[in-house]
Design a protein around this motif. Structure first.
Motif, PDB file in Angstrom:
ATOM      1  N   THR A 132       0.499 -10.424 -14.987  1.00 38.17           N
ATOM      2  CA  THR A 132      -0.302  -9.899 -16.089  1.00 38.17           C
ATOM      3  C   THR A 132      -1.291  -8.862 -15.589  1.00 38.17           C
ATOM      4  N   PHE A 133      -1.892  -9.148 -14.464  1.00 34.05           N
ATOM      5  CA  PHE A 133      -2.883  -8.245 -13.883  1.00 34.05           C
ATOM      6  C   PHE A 133      -2.526  -7.967 -12.418  1.00 34.05           C
ATOM      7  N   PRO A 134      -1.405  -7.232 -12.167  1.00 32.69           N
ATOM      8  CA  PRO A 134      -1.009  -6.982 -10.778  1.00 32.69           C
ATOM      9  C   PRO A 134      -2.052  -6.133 -10.070  1.00 32.69           C
ATOM     10  N   PRO A 135      -2.136  -6.265  -8.752  1.00 31.42           N
ATOM     11  CA  PRO A 135      -3.121  -5.467  -8.018  1.00 31.42           C
ATOM     12  C   PRO A 135      -2.813  -3.989  -8.125  1.00 31.42           C
ATOM     13  N   SER A 136      -3.822  -3.180  -8.213  1.00 27.25           N
ATOM     14  CA  SER A 136      -3.635  -1.741  -8.362  1.00 27.25           C
ATOM     15  C   SER A 136      -3.378  -1.061  -7.038  1.00 27.25           C
ATOM     16  N   GLU A 137      -3.713  -1.666  -5.936  1.00 26.15           N
ATOM     17  CA  GLU A 137      -3.507  -1.101  -4.616  1.00 26.15           C
ATOM     18  C   GLU A 137      -2.325  -1.776  -3.932  1.00 26.15           C
ATOM     19  N   ILE A 138      -1.548  -0.968  -3.192  1.00 30.43           N
ATOM     20  CA  ILE A 138      -0.384  -1.480  -2.485  1.00 30.43           C
ATOM     21  C   ILE A 138      -0.808  -2.015  -1.117  1.00 30.43           C
ATOM     22  N   ASP A 141       2.730  -6.066   2.949  1.00 31.77           N
ATOM     23  CA  ASP A 141       2.663  -7.453   3.403  1.00 31.77           C
ATOM     24  C   ASP A 141       3.947  -8.232   3.129  1.00 31.77           C
ATOM     25  N   GLY A 142       4.973  -7.584   2.607  1.00 27.63           N
ATOM     26  CA  GLY A 142       6.211  -8.281   2.315  1.00 27.63           C
ATOM     27  C   GLY A 142       6.212  -9.021   0.998  1.00 27.63           C
ATOM     28  N   TYR A 143       5.114  -8.937   0.225  1.00 29.85           N
ATOM     29  CA  TYR A 143       5.061  -9.473  -1.140  1.00 29.85           C
ATOM     30  C   TYR A 143       5.020  -8.267  -2.065  1.00 29.85           C
ATOM     31  N   PHE A 144       5.958  -8.211  -2.996  1.00 27.88           N
ATOM     32  CA  PHE A 144       6.223  -6.967  -3.686  1.00 27.88           C
ATOM     33  C   PHE A 144       5.702  -6.933  -5.129  1.00 27.88           C
ATOM     34  N   MET A 145       4.817  -7.909  -5.477  1.00 26.33           N
ATOM     35  CA  MET A 145       4.310  -7.921  -6.853  1.00 26.33           C
ATOM     36  C   MET A 145       3.351  -6.769  -7.125  1.00 26.33           C
ATOM     37  N   ASP A 146       2.792  -6.193  -6.068  1.00 26.68           N
ATOM     38  CA  ASP A 146       1.886  -5.064  -6.279  1.00 26.68           C
ATOM     39  C   ASP A 146       2.629  -3.803  -6.703  1.00 26.68           C
ATOM     40  N   TRP A 147       3.979  -3.842  -6.719  1.00 21.63           N
ATOM     41  CA  TRP A 147       4.756  -2.705  -7.194  1.00 21.63           C
ATOM     42  C   TRP A 147       5.050  -2.779  -8.688  1.00 21.63           C
ATOM     43  N   LEU A 148       4.529  -3.828  -9.360  1.00 26.91           N
ATOM     44  CA  LEU A 148       4.816  -3.983 -10.787  1.00 26.91           C
ATOM     45  C   LEU A 148       4.213  -2.871 -11.627  1.00 26.91           C
ATOM     46  N   LYS A 149       3.139  -2.272 -11.144  1.00 25.36           N
ATOM     47  CA  LYS A 149       2.503  -1.192 -11.898  1.00 25.36           C
ATOM     48  C   LYS A 149       3.100   0.173 -11.566  1.00 25.36           C
ATOM     49  N   ALA A 150       4.000   0.236 -10.598  1.00 25.12           N
ATOM     50  CA  ALA A 150       4.599   1.511 -10.204  1.00 25.12           C
ATOM     51  C   ALA A 150       5.760   1.869 -11.130  1.00 25.12           C
ATOM     52  N   SER A 151       6.126   3.151 -11.145  1.00 26.18           N
ATOM     53  CA  SER A 151       7.316   3.603 -11.874  1.00 26.18           C
ATOM     54  C   SER A 151       8.525   3.388 -10.969  1.00 26.18           C
ATOM     55  N   VAL A 152       9.250   2.325 -11.232  1.00 32.78           N
ATOM     56  CA  VAL A 152      10.415   1.965 -10.421  1.00 32.78           C
ATOM     57  C   VAL A 152      11.661   2.563 -11.064  1.00 32.78           C
ATOM     58  N   TYR A 153      12.454   3.293 -10.278  1.00 31.14           N
ATOM     59  CA  TYR A 153      13.655   3.959 -10.769  1.00 31.14           C
ATOM     60  C   TYR A 153      14.893   3.139 -10.397  1.00 31.14           C
ATOM     61  N   ASP A 154      15.756   2.934 -11.382  1.00 32.63           N
ATOM     62  CA  ASP A 154      17.008   2.207 -11.147  1.00 32.63           C
ATOM     63  C   ASP A 154      18.054   3.151 -10.574  1.00 32.63           C
ATOM     64  N   ASP A 155      18.932   2.603  -9.744  1.00 26.56           N
ATOM     65  CA  ASP A 155      19.985   3.377  -9.122  1.00 26.56           C
ATOM     66  C   ASP A 155      21.296   2.614  -9.246  1.00 26.56           C
ATOM     67  N   VAL A 156      22.389   3.330  -9.230  1.00 20.74           N
ATOM     68  CA  VAL A 156      23.701   2.700  -9.251  1.00 20.74           C
ATOM     69  C   VAL A 156      24.175   2.576  -7.803  1.00 20.74           C
ATOM     70  N   PRO A 157      24.219   1.364  -7.233  1.00 26.04           N
ATOM     71  CA  PRO A 157      24.644   1.219  -5.831  1.00 26.04           C
ATOM     72  C   PRO A 157      26.038   1.795  -5.628  1.00 26.04           C
ATOM     73  N   GLU A 168      17.017   0.103  -6.333  1.00 31.73           N
ATOM     74  CA  GLU A 168      15.769   0.542  -6.958  1.00 31.73           C
ATOM     75  C   GLU A 168      14.911   1.238  -5.906  1.00 31.73           C
ATOM     76  N   TYR A 169      14.013   2.115  -6.387  1.00 33.75           N
ATOM     77  CA  TYR A 169      13.085   2.764  -5.479  1.00 33.75           C
ATOM     78  C   TYR A 169      11.862   3.226  -6.260  1.00 33.75           C
ATOM     79  N   ALA A 170      10.762   3.394  -5.543  1.00 32.18           N
ATOM     80  CA  ALA A 170       9.507   3.834  -6.155  1.00 32.18           C
ATOM     81  C   ALA A 170       8.626   4.430  -5.069  1.00 32.18           C
ATOM     82  N   VAL A 171       7.624   5.190  -5.509  1.00 33.10           N
ATOM     83  CA  VAL A 171       6.667   5.784  -4.582  1.00 33.10           C
ATOM     84  C   VAL A 171       5.297   5.797  -5.260  1.00 33.10           C
ATOM     85  N   LYS A 172       4.250   5.559  -4.467  1.00 34.13           N
ATOM     86  CA  LYS A 172       2.869   5.670  -4.929  1.00 34.13           C
ATOM     87  C   LYS A 172       2.074   6.352  -3.821  1.00 34.13           C
ATOM     88  N   ALA A 173       0.941   6.881  -4.191  1.00 32.52           N
ATOM     89  CA  ALA A 173       0.113   7.570  -3.206  1.00 32.52           C
ATOM     90  C   ALA A 173      -1.354   7.416  -3.578  1.00 32.52           C
TER      91      ALA A 173
END
Length: 813
Positions: A132-138, A141-157, A168-173
């Motif tokens: 509900t309130f994912p962390p805004s900073e990445i 640490d191997g726990y990927f819930m902080d990527w919930l607020k990112a724009s994640v793009y789907d890909d066809v393997p 899937e892939y995403a980028v933040k800065a």
């Protein structure tokens, strides 16, 4: 005995008949001898008296309570009796009084379920709060819930190896670092089958495709490389591209720093100290040992639309030019947020003018434009996950007849959109990239249109015959030659080569992904950060020519003294030049004209540049090679006789063609000898493309004489090529449209069927010298024998005819 309450707590404060020393609070004695008991705690009576109660310790209860008797209960309660009740365990005391059965408030099973539910709720609350309130900073640490607020793009393997099949892939800065997320269908850094896995994150920091390393439609200014196996990252490095390096040189990347990475299962996250911004564009490549690379379907940014564009070139080799020609199909898939398409910008190929370009959606014309830029009157919305398909039709003016035309999306600013978007264009060819309008020219033209080569007899090369270090390779279609052709006129020599895969495809990410002994980067396997040895990842096409007709001299390939080379990648020609060989090595002679599509390449150079003499034969060797050294080789011959209908050569011409109906065998072809001496046409063949029309009998045509074939069928075909018995092109003609029954050059003889046919001369005539027969060695130069990986076998006339028949059969098969 009267009890007077004081302080509201029950029990006695003072006895009315006795004075007691150090009396009891809220209690009374069980004794009747008036003996004063000193030392009890708030009670009187037996040892271990009551706390706020009577003897043998009921708490706020009556006397005679048993061991750990009742709390606020009556006397004679049994062990662990009621709470606020009386009697036995979960029941009444064992007494003479009446009993009352009370049902429990709930069953144990129900209580257990309720308790379990409450425990689950309590445990899930932290996770629910994170979602509900994912962390805004990445955090890496191997726990990927902080990527919930990112724009994640789907890909066809698309990789056969799930460990490198992008899902899937995403980028933040932020102001200091850039963060990447990757999900695959398998396990990160698994290294299956004793191989290695590699993950490459390419960054176009300034968002300009014109700077940085040219790959996948971006200009990569930086890159993060992760390589490893067995769950261990053996290499994790950040590289910066040297702006002084060639934009096609992969070795221009220089080591900068070490990124932070964490991975678990099929997910990986990392951060690097390369600073990017919202205008930056990114691409992702994953690799496994000896397998094709998997690229992200779309180039992407930290947010916004990400468009995957596939354009399919489907133009015919020759278009009629009379109607709108559908030459291109465009498929657009949006991987990101919604966007509106407002127009398209195109690039025109060839030399023909275009009067109109139409964009069609289904059967409807969506928009038109008179130039290469088409603006839509109404936009086309493309939502996330939606794919739209459009067809592009081209209208040409009448004066474009004989010219060439092709169309594709512009490499820069291909789409007009209502918001900033990332775009990646992938091109495919289902027919031709460039077409001729109306008819192909008689002479070969180096323009990227290959309809003019259809009239040349091909030399077919088997598939899967590529070698690397002496070993056969079956996955090298990009350098697996399928056919070669040669054409000459009075001044130029032209060469053609086609492959089973992508001509000059090359590799965007050259360098093998393999396991190594130590954690050090193996020399030459990944970006070279010390010696800067060039690594272009390019493929090459070569034509080697034995000028002195001596295989024992010159370069080891075919005894060659001249080489024509075309080098490129991503179906782009980086260099096309001619070279001369001497003892000191190869010397550059100058540039040559070359053009290609996805499967074929054509090149031409003047006789003077190549050192060729007129009216001679030379052995040539075609070779294709990739950046790893895999090679395929085909040997052939080139004749410098003038051809393609020119009358500069005193010899045989196709003089006239007569055709009636396709289904009726009532057609004929006339040959005309323009030379000064008789010529034997025995074993010569007439082709239309790859279709054999007629094989000529053993007949002599005198100087100035004619020969007319028996009645045959020309099938209303338009291009016809005459070959001698060695497979050399003698002449070729093209018929624009069969709107008349006959096409001729010089007129026809009086008797069309038998007057001009000659019989075979008698041995006596030959011996008397009436008919000069040139020695075989004067016509056919010694054939080159290539000493390493190929061998050119000189065949007899019959073997050559058999080879042509087999080639034709393979094409029709």
């Amino acid at each position: 005995m009267t009890v007077r309450k004081s302080d509201g707590r029950g029990g006695r404060a003072i006895s009315p008949t006795r004075l007691v020393a150090r009396g009891f609070t809220n209690g009374s004695s069980g004794s009747h001898d008036h003996t004063h008991q000193v030392g009890k705690t708030n009670g009187q009576g037996r040892t271990n008296g009551l706390t706020n109660g009577l003897t043998n310790g009921l708490t706020n209860g009556n006397r005679n309570g048993r061991y750990t008797g009742l709390t606020n209960g009556k006397a004679d309660g049994l062990t662990d009796g009621f709470v606020n009740g009386a009697g036995a365990v979960n029941g009444f005391r064992l007494s003479m009084g009446s009993r009352e059965l009370r049902h429990p408030s709930g069953s144990p099973k129900k209580k257990l379920l309720i308790v379990s539910f409450l425990v689950l709720v309590m445990l899930s609350i932290p996770y629910a709060l994170v979602y509900t309130f994912p962390p805004s900073e990445i955090e890496i640490d191997g726990y990927f819930m902080d990527w919930l607020k990112a724009s994640v793009y789907d890909d066809v393997p698309s990789s056969e190896n799930p460990d490198v099949a992008i899902a899937e892939y995403a980028v933040k800065a932020d102001s200091q670092r850039t963060y990447f997320y990757l999900s695959t269908s398998g396990t990160i850094l698994n290294g299956a089958d004793q191989g290695a896995d590699g993950y490459f994150f390419l960054m176009d920091v300034d968002g300009l495709s014109s700077t940085g390393y040219s790959v996948h439609g971006i200009g990569a200014d930086a890159m993060v490389a992760i390589v490893g196996w067995d769950g261990v990252a053996e290499l994790q490095s950040t590289y910066i591209f040297d702006e002084r390096a060639d934009r096609d040189d992969y070795a221009g990347f220089e080591l900068m720093s070490r990124p932070l990475i964490a991975f678990k299962g099929g997910e990986l996250e990392l951060s690097t100290d390369v600073m990017t911004d919202p205008s930056s564009v990114f691409a992702l490549c994953t690799r496994h040992t000896d397998m094709p690379d998997d690229w992200s379907d779309a180039n992407f940014a930290s947010s916004g639309p990400a468009l995957q564009i596939m354009q399919f070139h489907k133009a015919p080799q020759v278009t009629s030019g009379l109607t709108d020609e559908r030459m291109l199909t465009i498929s657009i898939t949006n991987k990101g947020s919604s966007v509106r398409l407002m127009g398209m910008n195109f690039e025109l190929m060839g030399d023909a003018e275009v009067s109109e370009i139409s964009v069609l959606s289904g059967k409807d014309v969506f928009a038109t434009g008179e130039g290469p830029n088409v603006t839509f009157d109404r936009g086309m919305d493309i939502g996330r996950g939606r794919t739209v398909s459009l067809e592009i039709a081209v209208t040409m003016p009448q004066e474009a007849w004989g010219d060439s035309i092709g169309i594709g999306l512009s490499s820069a600013n291909s789409l007009i959109l209502d918001r900033n978007s990332t775009i990646n264009i992938e091109s495919y060819q289902t027919d031709s990239l460039v077409s001729y309008v109306g008819a192909a020219p008689f002479d070969v033209s180096i323009d990227g249109a290959f309809g003019d080569w259809e009239m040349r007899l091909p030399c077919i090369d088997p598939s899967d015959d590529v070698t690397l270090d002496g070993m056969n390779q079956t996955n090298k279609q990009d350098v697996d030659i399928s056919s070669v052709k040669v054409s000459t006129n009075s001044e130029l020599a032209s060469f053609f080569m086609s492959v089973d895969g992508r001509m000059l495809g090359g590799a965007g990410m050259p360098g093998a992904i393999e396991r190594w002994e130590t954690a050090e980067v193996p020399s030459g396997e990944l970006p070279n950060t010390t010696a800067h040895q060039p690594k272009f990842g390019s493929d090459s096409a070569f034509i080697f020519i034995d000028i002195d007709k001596n295989a024992s001299t010159g370069f080891y390939i075919g005894g060659s003294e001249i080489a024509v080379t075309m080098i490129g990648k991503s179906s782009r020609i980086l260099n096309a030049s001619a070279y001369s060989y001497s003892e000191s090595g190869w010397v550059w002679l100058g540039p040559v004209d070359a053009a290609l599509d996805h499967y074929c390449i054509e090149v031409s150079a003047s006789f003077s540049m190549l050192g060729l003499e007129s009216d001679a034969m030379y052995s040539i060797t075609f070779m294709s090679s990739d950046w790893q050294g895999a090679q395929d080789v085909v040997s052939s011959m080139v004749s410098t006789r003038a051809s393609l209908g020119t009358r500069a050569f005193g010899g045989i011409l196709i003089n006239e063609l007569y055709s009636t109906q396709p289904s009726i065998t009532n057609d004929w072809v006339e040959l005309y000898n323009t030379g000064p001496v008789p010529i034997n046409i025995g074993g010569w063949t007439l082709y239309s493309g790859t279709t054999l029309i007629f094989t000529f009998p053993n007949v002599w045509i005198p100087s100035g004489g004619f020969y007319v074939t028996p009645l045959i069928s020309l099938y209303k075909l338009q291009v016809f090529t005459l070959y001698d018995d060695d497979g050399v092109i003698i002449d070729s003609v093209a018929i624009p449209i069969w709107n008349a029954r006959s096409y001729s050059r010089t007129g026809t003889p009086d008797n069309e069927y038998d007057t001009w046919a000659w019989t075979v001369p008698t041995p006596g005539e030959i011996n008397q010298g009436q008919i000069p027969i040139p020695e075989f060695g004067e016509i056919l130069a010694p054939l080159a024998i290539v000493p390493i990986m190929f061998l050119f076998i000189r065949r007899t006339r019959g073997a050559r005819r058999k080879g042509r028949r087999e080639a034709e059969g393979s094409k029709h098969g």
